[in-house]
Scaffold this active site. Structure first.
Site, PDB file in Angstrom:
ATOM      1  N   LEU A 118      82.046  72.575  -3.157  1.00 23.11           N
ATOM      2  CA  LEU A 118      82.214  73.041  -4.536  1.00 23.11           C
ATOM      3  C   LEU A 118      82.286  71.901  -5.540  1.00 23.11           C
ATOM      4  CD1 LEU A 118      84.867  75.832  -3.857  1.00 23.11           C
ATOM      5  CD2 LEU A 118      82.435  76.155  -4.320  1.00 23.11           C
TER       6      LEU A 118
ATOM      7  N   ARG B 231      91.765  70.735  -3.785  1.00 16.60           N
ATOM      8  CA  ARG B 231      92.693  69.607  -3.670  1.00 16.60           C
ATOM      9  C   ARG B 231      93.167  69.386  -2.234  1.00 16.60           C
ATOM     10  NH1 ARG B 231      96.740  70.200  -8.934  1.00 16.60           N
ATOM     11  NH2 ARG B 231      95.102  70.141 -10.537  1.00 16.60           N
TER      12      ARG B 231
ATOM     13  N   GLU C   8      77.411  88.239   3.913  1.00 15.14           N
ATOM     14  CA  GLU C   8      78.550  88.707   3.124  1.00 15.14           C
ATOM     15  C   GLU C   8      78.907  90.160   3.424  1.00 15.14           C
ATOM     16  OE1 GLU C   8      78.532  86.675  -1.061  1.00 15.14           O
ATOM     17  OE2 GLU C   8      76.454  87.162  -0.591  1.00 15.14           O
TER      18      GLU C   8
ATOM     19  N   ARG D  89      69.824  79.739  -5.775  1.00 17.78           N
ATOM     20  CA  ARG D  89      70.301  81.075  -5.377  1.00 17.78           C
ATOM     21  C   ARG D  89      70.012  82.033  -6.516  1.00 17.78           C
ATOM     22  NH1 ARG D  89      76.369  83.190  -3.541  1.00 17.78           N
ATOM     23  NH2 ARG D  89      77.092  81.951  -5.323  1.00 17.78           N
TER      24      ARG D  89
ATOM     25  N   VAL E 200      84.298  85.445   0.996  1.00 18.48           N
ATOM     26  CA  VAL E 200      84.980  86.227  -0.044  1.00 18.48           C
ATOM     27  C   VAL E 200      84.423  87.648  -0.084  1.00 18.48           C
ATOM     28  CG1 VAL E 200      85.466  86.440  -2.499  1.00 18.48           C
ATOM     29  CG2 VAL E 200      85.525  84.180  -1.418  1.00 18.48           C
ATOM     30  N   ASP E 201      83.117  87.777  -0.258  1.00 17.20           N
ATOM     31  CA  ASP E 201      82.519  89.113  -0.301  1.00 17.20           C
ATOM     32  C   ASP E 201      82.552  89.795   1.059  1.00 17.20           C
ATOM     33  OD1 ASP E 201      81.600  89.687  -3.052  1.00 17.20           O
ATOM     34  OD2 ASP E 201      80.464  87.850  -2.799  1.00 17.20           O
TER      35      ASP E 201
ATOM     36  N   THR F 133      76.681  74.094  -4.712  1.00 19.92           N
ATOM     37  CA  THR F 133      76.232  75.015  -5.748  1.00 19.92           C
ATOM     38  C   THR F 133      76.623  74.513  -7.136  1.00 19.92           C
ATOM     39  OG1 THR F 133      78.246  76.301  -5.322  1.00 19.92           O
ATOM     40  CG2 THR F 133      76.209  77.086  -4.316  1.00 19.92           C
TER      41      THR F 133
ATOM     42  N   ASP G  71      75.388  62.527  33.564  1.00 19.47           N
ATOM     43  CA  ASP G  71      74.086  62.927  34.080  1.00 19.47           C
ATOM     44  C   ASP G  71      73.227  63.340  32.901  1.00 19.47           C
ATOM     45  OD1 ASP G  71      75.086  65.398  33.323  1.00 19.47           O
ATOM     46  OD2 ASP G  71      75.327  66.135  35.360  1.00 19.47           O
TER      47      ASP G  71
END
Length: 438
Positions: free
Chosen positions: A264, A241, A163, A89, A196-197, A21, A393
């Site tokens: 991200l 990180r 969400e 989006r 998150v949502d 995104t 197989d």
């Protein structure tokens, strides 16, 4: 007419590794579309399988109208050179007609053929969906846009972000709803988790305030995608990180059949593009009682260099110690114990070798064959030969085909990554991997 159930892929892409995104408009910048312009130039392993110009959460509400215009401008100018799919989006919410209408207006504007972006767009991503009726509302808006602009019905793919509990339950309705003459839900492409949502909707609490792992949601999304012929994608891993944590999350997802993940940063894109692909070289692992550790490949021997496992040869047998627990074993018992403690991670070359061997046997009329894997394990300078046979197989062959099918899908749809794949595996392995199974 009754509903038609299916579980076959309906889109050209069978796999999506990376869902990346980018904010569509950055407030306070002379060029509010600068992040879009930068992302539109990504190539090779830094470019995602699906790029998502994000006109929802990543873009401030006051900037979203400008963001929609930026999508049009950047995609019209640079979309032809972008190496993979583009799915913006837009805003949507199951409880807000006003938000849904704004999202509809943005789709209508972005998809206008006279503006030049739509020929490079593959679909749109719809966030915050609710029950299946809400999915149908979004689908109907897509159909209206297609008719308004003279596009083929169903030509715009629709992906949704899971969400809410309602959206999670709606995935169970897809097999019955897709294919009905009253909707175009066969346009569905990806099911993407939004933890998150989802956490907010579920009113979940953790002592640290961190997100729950939600393994059930990821399993349900993978299952829902498989049952409806769609692609499952995990949500964002926001500790950018923590590369090891990101890799562990992907490994856990892959065991659920969820091969895609939200990225991200371009760094996460590279990690996620590579993670589902078979490794370039095989390796032996040994369980030391706490974790599986890599053995040191020294040509003819696989050497353990840790301190949790020790092995001593006695006059009439061996003493094997794992984390302080000792066992007195004869040679056969030791070999069996080491077989239980070790595992082999096959390389692409190994997988293709096995598949080619099975194909040759099958073509000669043999339904199943034994594949041997052998190694010499060295612990504290004591060497023991182990070997195991695995029956292959047709079912085993088809299961082994999944990572190869992923590779073939990448190779077909991402020519910008051909050089990276050749560097990773070598030209001969790449050529064999593209041919096997065909």
């Amino acid at each position: 007419m009754t509903a038609r159930t299916h579980d076959e892929r309906l889109h050209d892409r069978e796999f999506v590794r990376t869902f990346f995104t980018t904010p569509t408009a950055v407030e306070g910048e002379e060029d509010s579309a600068k992040m879009l312009r930068s992302a539109s130039g990504l190539q090779g392993m830094e470019a995602p399988d699906v790029w998502v110009p994000d006109n929802e959460d990543a873009t401030a509400p006051s900037m979203r109208d400008e963001g929609a215009q930026n999508i049009v401008e950047v995609v019209a100018a640079n979309g032809e050179e972008f190496p993979s799919e583009i799915h913006p989006r837009i805003v949507w919410h199951r409880d807000s007609p006003e938000t849904r209408y704004q999202g509809f207006q943005h789709i209508l504007d972005i998809a206008d053929p006279e503006k030049g972006a739509i020929e490079h767009l593959d679909g749109f991503v719809i966030p915050e969906v609710g029950g299946i009726d809400d999915w149908k509302k979004a689908d109907e808006f897509f159909t209206i846009v297609e008719n308004e602009h003279g596009l083929d019905e169903g030509s715009l793919a629709m992906s949704v972000i899971i969400e809410s509990g309602a959206a999670e339950l709606a995935m169970g309705d897809l097999r019955e709803e897709m294919g009905k003459p009253t909707n175009n839900l066969e346009r569905l492409f990806m099911l993407v988790d939004g933890e998150v949502d989802y956490t907010k909707d579920m009113r979940a609490i953790t002592p640290t305030g961190d997100l729950p792992a939600w393994p059930e949601l990821r399993h349900n999304t993978s299952r829902g995608a498989s049952a409806a012929g769609l692609i499952a994608v995990d949500g964002p891993y926001d500790d950018i990180r923590d590369v090891e944590g990101y890799r562990e999350r992907m490994t856990d997802n892959q065991a659920k059949g969820m091969l895609g993940i939200w990225s991200l940063t371009p760094g996460q894109v590279v990690e996620a593009n590579q993670a589902p692909l078979p490794p370039e070289s095989g390796r032996w692992l040994l369980d030391d009682g706490t974790q599986q550790v890599d053995l040191d490949d020294q040509g003819d021997e696989q050497v353990y260099g840790g301190d949790r496992v020790s092995l001593e040869e006695t006059g009439d047998g061996y003493v094997l110690s794992v984390g302080g627990d000792e066992q007195e074993l004869d040679e056969d018992e030791l070999r069996e114990e080491l077989l239980d403690m070790t595992a082999y991670v096959p390389s692409m070359d190994d997988i293709v070798d096995s598949m080619e061997e099975f194909e040759a046997a099958r073509d000669a009329g043999t339904g199943a064959i034994a594949m041997e894997r052998a190694a010499t394990i060295v612990i504290d300078d004591v060497a023991i030969d182990i070997a195991t046979d695995r029956m292959w197989d047709e079912a085993t062959y088809q299961a082994a085909m999944t990572p190869v099918s992923l590779f073939q899908d990448v190779y077909e749809n991402r020519p910008d990554q051909h050089d990276d794949l050749a560097d990773r595996y070598g030209e001969s392995v790449v050529e064999r991997a593209t041919d096997v199974g065909n």
